[in-house]
Enzyme design. Structure first.
Site, PDB file in Angstrom:
ATOM      1  N   GLU A   3     -18.202  36.588 -34.221  1.00  0.00           N
ATOM      2  CA  GLU A   3     -17.102  35.830 -34.082  1.00  0.00           C
ATOM      3  C   GLU A   3     -15.743  36.428 -34.302  1.00  0.00           C
ATOM      4  O   GLU A   3     -15.687  37.266 -35.036  1.00  0.00           O
ATOM      5  CB  GLU A   3     -17.199  34.327 -34.785  1.00  0.00           C
ATOM      6  CG  GLU A   3     -17.337  34.584 -36.238  1.00  0.00           C
ATOM      7  CD  GLU A   3     -16.131  34.119 -36.901  1.00  0.00           C
ATOM      8  OE1 GLU A   3     -15.442  33.279 -36.675  1.00  0.00           O
ATOM      9  OE2 GLU A   3     -15.561  34.958 -37.746  1.00  0.00           O
TER      10      GLU A   3
ATOM     11  N   GLU B  91     -29.871  64.225 -48.949  1.00  0.00           N
ATOM     12  CA  GLU B  91     -30.311  64.622 -50.343  1.00  0.00           C
ATOM     13  C   GLU B  91     -30.534  63.168 -51.249  1.00  0.00           C
ATOM     14  O   GLU B  91     -31.523  63.513 -52.102  1.00  0.00           O
ATOM     15  CB  GLU B  91     -29.152  65.261 -51.080  1.00  0.00           C
ATOM     16  CG  GLU B  91     -29.795  66.599 -51.541  1.00  0.00           C
ATOM     17  CD  GLU B  91     -28.278  67.608 -52.072  1.00  0.00           C
ATOM     18  OE1 GLU B  91     -28.072  67.680 -53.267  1.00  0.00           O
ATOM     19  OE2 GLU B  91     -27.723  68.068 -51.018  1.00  0.00           O
TER      20      GLU B  91
END
Length: 450
Positions: A71, A254
């Site tokens: 919206e 990582e």
């Protein structure tokens, strides 16, 4: 370059995103119109911040981000707000009708119409990258858009960009504060797909962040802006190593490698320290040991659960500012000796990143400017508390099939509810098993020795 594309979905995701981009711009000295006076290289440049911003020929810096909502109100706020010139108009996508807190509307009926457009925009951003590293998603799973469209987008991203890592910052419903009755349904249905389609999900919850604002910043009635700015500090700390050149840099992948012992166990707890107001900071400058300790306090956790009830499987500490490895090692050693902080016996536990860029704060905000800060993101079995709480609320409603017709009416099948709920029951069980002493037989002898 190792670029990262941010995807902000629904009101929660966009508002947290707003706070993040505001902070990133301040950290890099980028003005609201995208100009960056300090940047001398026009065009692509190999500056570290180019992971998050792309540069146009005119020297304008544009966030590598897409903002989607079903919206228009929240998107319109950005289109008219302070940072209206920062984003490319095509990056802000809004639909015409709301998901109305309904997962099925966000995922099936209304979300389906907009998802291809969003993926098309993401594809354009991806084509603009030389070495896309992955995606960061921002959404809340209580509402309809964040949960429904959020899961739909993640599923589609898995198909289109299979190997790229996906990190999510997910706002979960709080124990006491509720914005919608059907939050438990949306969260359970959404978590079902987060389990499969994200690599790391950082859990946040409004109530926990409210309490931190109230307690540490003396804000009597925190607004969403206060909350989002604090959450932005966490996200900034986690991504600082991607955006600045540092001593111990940490890649998105990582995180995944160091924090996720088993694919399903990827829901993280986060905390940030020091959270102090400007008046207090004037009198105290916190040492590395102090901020490290405070980040392990149950009260600092950004999701409502008590890490003392669980065990840590892995822990990532991202320091920034005036921090040297020697202090960090000493602080971590102290943490390891504490009895209240328990690690599972099969994991040694810590990964540390240091970034010399000091923490930045939004001028006129509530947080004090400090010399050093730490953000901890940890994988603890205690996070299962969050799931069991939501599951319990889900069960209470689902036993009576309350509100289910709204979902079925939007093309969902009732079976999906039970499927998602079973998946979460399995997840709770997974967490339980991970925490149980693994090396049996050895445990007993150790007890004798103590």
């Amino acid at each position: 370059m190792r670029e990262v594309i941010s995807v902000h979905i629904g009101q929660g995701g966009i508002q947290v995103g707003n706070a993040c981009w505001e902070l990133f711009c301040l950290e890099h000295g980028i003005q609201p119109d995208g100009q960056m006076p300090s940047d001398k290289t026009i065009g692509g440049g190999d500056d570290a911040f180019n992971t998050f911003f792309s540069e146009t020929g005119a020297g304008k810096h544009v966030p590598r981000a897409v903002l989607v909502d079903l919206e228009p109100t929240v998107c319109d706020e950005i289109r008219t707000g302070t940072y209206r010139q920062l984003f490319h108009p095509e990056q802000i996508i809004s639909g015409k009708e709301d998901a109305a807190n309904n997962f099925a509307r966000g995922h099936y009926t209304i979300g389906k119409e907009i998802v291809d457009l969003v993926l098309d925009r993401i594809r354009k951003l991806a084509d603009n990258c030389t070495g896309l590293q992955g995606f960061i998603g921002f959404h809340s799973v209580g509402g309809g858009t964040g949960s429904g469209l959020g899961s739909l987008l993640l599923e589609r991203l898995s198909v289109d960009y299979g190997k790229k890592s996906k990190l999510c910052f997910t706002v979960y419903p709080s124990p006491q504060v509720s914005t919608a009755v059907v939050e438990p349904y949306n969260s359970v249905l959404s978590t079902h797909s987060l389990l499969e389609h994200t690599d790391v999900a950082v859990m946040l919850d409004n109530e926990a962040v409210y309490d931190i604002c109230r307690r540490n910043l003396d804000i009597e009635r925190p607004t969403y802006t206060n909350l989002n700015r604090l959450i932005a500090q966490v996200i900034s700390s986690l991504t600082a190593s991607l955006r600045f050149d540092g001593a111990l840099n940490v890649d998105i992948t990582e995180f995944q490698t160091n924090l996720v012992p088993y694919p399903r166990i990827h829901f993280m707890l986060s905390s940030y320290g020091p959270v102090i107001s400007a008046e207090k900071a004037y009198h105290e400058q916190l040492s590395v040991a102090e901020i490290t300790n405070s980040s392990f306090e149950p009260a600092s956790m950004m999701a409502k659960c008590d890490p003392r009830h669980g065990k840590y499987m892995a822990c990532c500490m991202m320091f920034r500012g005036d921090v040297v490895p020697k202090d960090v090692n000493a602080a971590v050693a102290t943490i390891k000796t504490k009895r209240t902080i328990q690690f599972v016996d099969w994991s040694p536990g810590f990964k540390v990143g240091i970034n010399y860029q000091p923490p930045t704060v939004v001028p006129g905000g509530d947080l004090a400017k400090v010399m050093r800060a730490v953000c901890m993101i940890s994988n603890s079995t205690a996070i299962a508390e969050v799931f069991s709480r939501i599951d319990h609320k889900f069960d209470l409603m689902y036993a009576k099939r309350a509100f289910v017709h709204w979902y079925v009416g939007e093309g969902m099948e009732e079976g999906e509810f039970s499927e998602a709920r079973e998946d979460l029951a399995a997840l709770e069980k997974d967490y339980e098993e991970v925490g149980i002493e693994t090396a049996e037989g050895e445990g007993e002898e150790e007890d004798m020795a103590q």
